[in-house]
Write an enzyme that holds these catalytic residues in place. Structure first.
Site, PDB file in Angstrom:
ATOM      1  N   ARG A 141      41.907  13.309  66.051  1.00 63.83           N
ATOM      2  CA  ARG A 141      42.200  13.376  64.781  1.00 63.83           C
ATOM      3  C   ARG A 141      43.403  14.099  64.306  1.00 63.83           C
ATOM      4  O   ARG A 141      44.218  13.638  63.358  1.00 63.83           O
ATOM      5  CB  ARG A 141      40.956  13.454  63.679  1.00 63.83           C
ATOM      6  CG  ARG A 141      39.832  12.536  63.923  1.00 63.83           C
ATOM      7  CD  ARG A 141      38.582  12.552  63.364  1.00 63.83           C
ATOM      8  NE  ARG A 141      37.577  11.717  63.805  1.00 63.83           N
ATOM      9  CZ  ARG A 141      36.576  11.781  64.849  1.00 63.83           C
ATOM     10  NH1 ARG A 141      36.701  12.927  65.384  1.00 63.83           N
ATOM     11  NH2 ARG A 141      35.890  10.907  64.783  1.00 63.83           N
ATOM     12  N   ASP A 161      29.665  11.423  60.466  1.00 66.36           N
ATOM     13  CA  ASP A 161      28.871  12.002  61.658  1.00 66.36           C
ATOM     14  C   ASP A 161      27.509  12.092  61.435  1.00 66.36           C
ATOM     15  O   ASP A 161      26.816  12.021  62.324  1.00 66.36           O
ATOM     16  CB  ASP A 161      29.764  13.202  61.900  1.00 66.36           C
ATOM     17  CG  ASP A 161      31.133  13.134  61.654  1.00 66.36           C
ATOM     18  OD1 ASP A 161      31.898  13.024  62.704  1.00 66.36           O
ATOM     19  OD2 ASP A 161      31.739  13.155  60.592  1.00 66.36           O
ATOM     20  N   ARG A 203      25.641   8.808  61.975  1.00 74.74           N
ATOM     21  CA  ARG A 203      25.620   8.835  63.617  1.00 74.74           C
ATOM     22  C   ARG A 203      24.482   9.747  64.075  1.00 74.74           C
ATOM     23  O   ARG A 203      23.720   9.208  64.811  1.00 74.74           O
ATOM     24  CB  ARG A 203      26.937   9.221  64.015  1.00 74.74           C
ATOM     25  CG  ARG A 203      27.788   8.122  63.880  1.00 74.74           C
ATOM     26  CD  ARG A 203      29.312   8.602  64.630  1.00 74.74           C
ATOM     27  NE  ARG A 203      30.236   7.589  64.593  1.00 74.74           N
ATOM     28  CZ  ARG A 203      31.730   7.636  64.365  1.00 74.74           C
ATOM     29  NH1 ARG A 203      32.255   8.813  64.479  1.00 74.74           N
ATOM     30  NH2 ARG A 203      32.509   6.618  64.396  1.00 74.74           N
TER      31      ARG A 203
END
Ligand code: NAD
Length: 314
Positions: free
Chosen positions: A91, A151, A154
């Site tokens: 990123r 995140d 997840r």
């Protein structure tokens, strides 16, 4: 800030922007949605496609392509414009291109007279949230980065799958950079109120060695998806819609958004993913977790890395 019209403008109508739009419409969160993209045809095409399903949506929504004047009376401007990761890219590799795009977009939004809340999803999100804040001149609390919300969902999903428990009964956070230096806060992860480290002693489905595999899997999830389908978007679409809902409904809910640290965790001058109370004014306050020494060290490393990148683009 008083939410008036439930009008949201989404800037950048690629995979991520349209997934956010689709999720917001299907959750019945908004009354008006305006799509802006440097590629006007793309914004128009997406608006027409979304409108086609509106008679089956939860609520009626005005959906159209627009321009920066539409930001003037918007409650929220969501920014997803910019280049996305290509296979093998991190990123942080996107920072120079996307910082330029972010500055130009936020300048145009502010020129419209916008007086609402920014939600930033473009990557690297913690850095671009900082750039958006600096360019806007608004108080830091009104710039909300999507941070580690994706995140964190997840993480909860992975743990829940392993334990065969509904992810909504799993509580825990990924914090720090939305990226390679993110930190799993195992010391504050609970399942049905029980700390995970106590839970695994009696549970045969998971052992200590699984924990670090699991946080690595979460950290690398985007790379795996990008290798297989070139982009990630449904997860961030749902995560961003969750943040929009918290702002529009003045929820005071705790989400790990990218928020500005003013001494919390011994850090300041940086936006990063930390559990924060989100309401109609953006970030009301940051919740400080009393992490163990290893987690604190990892978090410090993550924040220091973000500070270096911010310095490099100033
Ligand atoms: P994409 O290429 O599909 O879409 C980007 C869109 O931005 C394009 O439609 C493009 O025309 C538009 N755009 C570019 N410059 C613009 C400008 N100056 N003004 C207006 N529009 C402009 O990319 P994507 O997959 O939708 O990803 C968008 C961003 O979201 C990327 O930076 C990506 O890394 C990021 N992302 C963030 C998360 C997260 O958790 N925060 C997750 C996934 C992706």
């Amino acid at each position: 800030m008083k939410i008036t019209s439930r009008k949201v403008v989404v800037i950048g109508t690629g995979f991520v922007g349209t997934s956010i739009a689709y999720s917001m419409i299907n959750r019945g969160l908004i009354n008006e949605l305006v799509l802006i993209d440097v590629n006007q045809d793309k914004a128009e095409g997406e608006a027409l496609d979304l409108l086609d399903g509106i008679s089956w949506a939860k609520e009626n929504v005005i959906v159209r392509a627009g321009n920066y004047k539409d930001c003037e009376n918007a409650d929220i401007v969501v920014i997803t414009a910019g280049v996305n990761q290509k296979p093998g890219q991190s990123r942080l590799d996107l920072v120079n291109t996307n910082a330029k795009i972010m500055r130009s977009i936020v300048t145009q939004v502010m020129d419209s007279g916008f007086d609402g809340i920014f939600v930033i999803a473009s990557n690297p999100v913690d850095i671009l949230t900082y750039v958006a804040w600096e360019t806007s001149g608004l108080d830091q609390s009104r710039i909300v980065g999507t941070g580690t919300t994706l995140d964190t969902t997840r993480f909860r999903k992975e743990l829940a799958t392993k334990l065969e428990i509904d992810p909504r009964s799993v509580h825990g956070y990924i914090i720090g950079e939305h990226g390679d230096s993110e930190v799993a806060v195992w010391s504050h992860t609970t399942v049905g109120g029980k700390p995970i480290l106590e839970f695994i002693v009696k549970n045969k489905k998971i052992g200590l060695e699984d924990l670090s595999n699991l946080s690595n899997k979460v950290k690398n999830a985007a790379y795996e998806i990008i290798d297989k389908k070139q982009a990630t978007y449904y997860g961030i679409g749902m995560s961003t819609a969750r943040i929009v809902k918290a702002i529009l409904n003045n929820e005071q809910v705790i989400l790990p958004v990218s928020a500005y640290l003013r001494g919390e965790y011994g850090q300041e001058g940086v936006f990063t993913g930390v559990p924060s109370v989100v309401n109609q004014n953006g970030v009301r306050e940051i919740i400080e977790l009393n992490m163990d020494a290893y987690e604190m060290k990892q978090f410090e490393k993550s924040v220091n890395q973000l500070k270096e990148v911010i310095e490099s683009i100033k």
